[in-house]
Design a protein around this motif. Structure first.
Motif, mmCIF file in Angstrom:
data_model
loop_
_atom_site.group_PDB
_atom_site.id
_atom_site.type_symbol
_atom_site.label_atom_id
_atom_site.label_comp_id
_atom_site.label_asym_id
_atom_site.label_seq_id
_atom_site.Cartn_x
_atom_site.Cartn_y
_atom_site.Cartn_z
ATOM 1 N N GLU A 193 28.501 -35.339 -20.471
ATOM 2 C CA GLU A 193 29.567 -35.683 -19.524
ATOM 3 C C GLU A 193 30.887 -35.053 -19.943
ATOM 4 O O GLU A 193 31.639 -34.558 -19.114
ATOM 5 C CB GLU A 193 29.753 -37.208 -19.435
ATOM 6 C CG GLU A 193 28.743 -37.916 -18.608
ATOM 7 C CD GLU A 193 29.064 -39.397 -18.443
ATOM 8 O OE1 GLU A 193 30.034 -39.894 -19.061
ATOM 9 O OE2 GLU A 193 28.345 -40.063 -17.690
ATOM 10 N N LEU A 194 31.155 -35.097 -21.248
ATOM 11 C CA LEU A 194 32.408 -34.536 -21.761
ATOM 12 C C LEU A 194 32.498 -33.049 -21.450
ATOM 13 O O LEU A 194 33.548 -32.566 -21.016
ATOM 14 C CB LEU A 194 32.525 -34.783 -23.262
ATOM 15 C CG LEU A 194 33.796 -34.276 -23.937
ATOM 16 C CD1 LEU A 194 35.026 -34.915 -23.325
ATOM 17 C CD2 LEU A 194 33.740 -34.551 -25.428
ATOM 18 N N ARG A 195 31.407 -32.332 -21.635
ATOM 19 C CA ARG A 195 31.420 -30.895 -21.335
ATOM 20 C C ARG A 195 31.594 -30.654 -19.836
ATOM 21 O O ARG A 195 32.357 -29.781 -19.426
ATOM 22 C CB ARG A 195 30.134 -30.225 -21.826
ATOM 23 C CG ARG A 195 30.142 -30.010 -23.320
ATOM 24 C CD ARG A 195 29.059 -29.112 -23.755
ATOM 25 N NE ARG A 195 29.362 -27.744 -23.324
ATOM 26 C CZ ARG A 195 28.615 -26.703 -23.602
ATOM 27 N NH1 ARG A 195 27.535 -26.844 -24.307
ATOM 28 N NH2 ARG A 195 28.954 -25.502 -23.182
ATOM 29 N N PHE A 196 30.885 -31.443 -19.020
ATOM 30 C CA PHE A 196 30.950 -31.268 -17.564
ATOM 31 C C PHE A 196 32.365 -31.497 -17.046
ATOM 32 O O PHE A 196 32.953 -30.635 -16.386
ATOM 33 C CB PHE A 196 29.969 -32.229 -16.883
ATOM 34 C CG PHE A 196 29.985 -32.146 -15.380
ATOM 35 C CD1 PHE A 196 29.358 -31.105 -14.731
ATOM 36 C CD2 PHE A 196 30.627 -33.116 -14.635
ATOM 37 C CE1 PHE A 196 29.368 -31.024 -13.341
ATOM 38 C CE2 PHE A 196 30.645 -33.050 -13.251
ATOM 39 C CZ PHE A 196 30.015 -31.994 -12.605
ATOM 40 N N TYR A 197 32.939 -32.648 -17.353
ATOM 41 C CA TYR A 197 34.267 -32.972 -16.855
ATOM 42 C C TYR A 197 35.356 -32.222 -17.613
ATOM 43 O O TYR A 197 36.378 -31.879 -17.051
ATOM 44 C CB TYR A 197 34.510 -34.484 -16.882
ATOM 45 C CG TYR A 197 33.648 -35.199 -15.877
ATOM 46 C CD1 TYR A 197 33.894 -35.071 -14.520
ATOM 47 C CD2 TYR A 197 32.573 -35.967 -16.277
ATOM 48 C CE1 TYR A 197 33.096 -35.700 -13.584
ATOM 49 C CE2 TYR A 197 31.759 -36.600 -15.349
ATOM 50 C CZ TYR A 197 32.032 -36.465 -14.008
ATOM 51 O OH TYR A 197 31.235 -37.086 -13.088
ATOM 52 N N GLY A 198 35.126 -31.986 -18.899
ATOM 53 C CA GLY A 198 36.089 -31.226 -19.692
ATOM 54 C C GLY A 198 36.273 -29.820 -19.157
ATOM 55 O O GLY A 198 37.394 -29.314 -19.071
ATOM 56 N N ASP A 199 35.165 -29.168 -18.787
ATOM 57 C CA ASP A 199 35.254 -27.827 -18.204
ATOM 58 C C ASP A 199 36.100 -27.832 -16.935
ATOM 59 O O ASP A 199 36.939 -26.963 -16.725
ATOM 60 C CB ASP A 199 33.859 -27.270 -17.885
ATOM 61 C CG ASP A 199 33.156 -26.693 -19.098
ATOM 62 O OD1 ASP A 199 33.853 -26.303 -20.053
ATOM 63 O OD2 ASP A 199 31.910 -26.631 -19.093
ATOM 64 N N ARG A 200 35.887 -28.832 -16.089
ATOM 65 C CA ARG A 200 36.668 -28.931 -14.840
ATOM 66 C C ARG A 200 38.154 -29.118 -15.122
ATOM 67 O O ARG A 200 39.000 -28.474 -14.509
ATOM 68 C CB ARG A 200 36.164 -30.096 -13.995
ATOM 69 C CG ARG A 200 34.825 -29.855 -13.372
ATOM 70 C CD ARG A 200 34.443 -31.044 -12.554
ATOM 71 N NE ARG A 200 33.238 -30.759 -11.795
ATOM 72 C CZ ARG A 200 32.833 -31.474 -10.773
ATOM 73 N NH1 ARG A 200 33.525 -32.537 -10.393
ATOM 74 N NH2 ARG A 200 31.732 -31.154 -10.129
ATOM 75 N N SER B 84 43.761 -27.017 -15.664
ATOM 76 C CA SER B 84 44.973 -26.917 -16.463
ATOM 77 C C SER B 84 45.210 -25.493 -16.969
ATOM 78 O O SER B 84 46.244 -25.214 -17.568
ATOM 79 C CB SER B 84 44.929 -27.881 -17.633
ATOM 80 O OG SER B 84 43.900 -27.519 -18.537
ATOM 81 N N GLY B 85 44.252 -24.599 -16.748
ATOM 82 C CA GLY B 85 44.413 -23.208 -17.145
ATOM 83 C C GLY B 85 44.135 -22.938 -18.605
ATOM 84 O O GLY B 85 44.488 -21.879 -19.122
ATOM 85 N N ASN B 86 43.491 -23.869 -19.305
ATOM 86 C CA ASN B 86 43.188 -23.696 -20.721
ATOM 87 C C ASN B 86 41.814 -23.097 -20.981
ATOM 88 O O ASN B 86 41.437 -22.903 -22.107
ATOM 89 C CB ASN B 86 43.269 -25.045 -21.460
ATOM 90 C CG ASN B 86 44.678 -25.572 -21.495
ATOM 91 O OD1 ASN B 86 45.610 -24.838 -21.241
ATOM 92 N ND2 ASN B 86 44.825 -26.838 -21.793
ATOM 93 N N HIS B 87 41.053 -22.850 -19.946
ATOM 94 C CA HIS B 87 39.673 -22.421 -20.146
ATOM 95 C C HIS B 87 39.436 -21.069 -19.504
ATOM 96 O O HIS B 87 39.885 -20.696 -18.516
ATOM 97 C CB HIS B 87 38.755 -23.481 -19.570
ATOM 98 C CG HIS B 87 37.372 -23.476 -20.107
ATOM 99 N ND1 HIS B 87 36.999 -22.880 -21.277
ATOM 100 C CD2 HIS B 87 36.242 -24.027 -19.612
ATOM 101 C CE1 HIS B 87 35.714 -23.063 -21.483
ATOM 102 N NE2 HIS B 87 35.238 -23.758 -20.467
#
Length: 132
Positions: free
Chosen positions: A117-124, A129-132
């Protein structure tokens, strides 16, 4: 969420009415009656998925901007880039137990339950936010 609960309850009630009416010979369940239930079930499932995705993304985004420390944000970015706990610890020059503590605090602050979940929502959130 209340709306979704009401829809599900209504769907179960309608199904029970058809089921018990058929048992007592009042209504015969046929293809037409069954076909009427399919769009309703699909609507409830679709709304549930839409509400669940939007709510979690917003909660994670708010937590990312307002509640997480800079170090916790770094950990999220490293997790989203596919790094394992030991790799994160090595990169941040901390002990692996510290990384695990950061991850547990991230879970508590965001309401997420696991790394997937952290990877899924973190990626979004990182993309927004423009950090990825």
């Amino acid at each position: 969420m209340v709306f979704l609960t009401v829809l599900i309850s209504l769907g179960v009630l309608i199904f029970d009415i058809f089921h018990y009416s058929n048992s007592y010979g009042i209504v015969e369940i046929n293809n037409v009656n069954a076909l009427l239930l399919v769009p309703f079930i699909l609507l409830v499932c679709g709304l549930g998925m839409a509400l669940g995705n939007n709510k979690n993304t917003e909660a994670v985004e708010i937590a990312y901007k307002e509640r997480l420390s800079d170090r916790e944000r770094e950990v999220i970015e490293l997790i989203c880039s596919g790094k394992k706990n030991q790799e994160i610890a090595d990169e941040l020059f901390v002990d692996i137990s510290t990384v695990k503590s950061h991850i547990n605090r991230i879970y508590k602050k965001t309401g997420l339950k696991n790394r997937k979940e952290l990877r899924f929502y973190g990626d979004r959130v990182l993309q927004k936010s423009g950090n990825h």
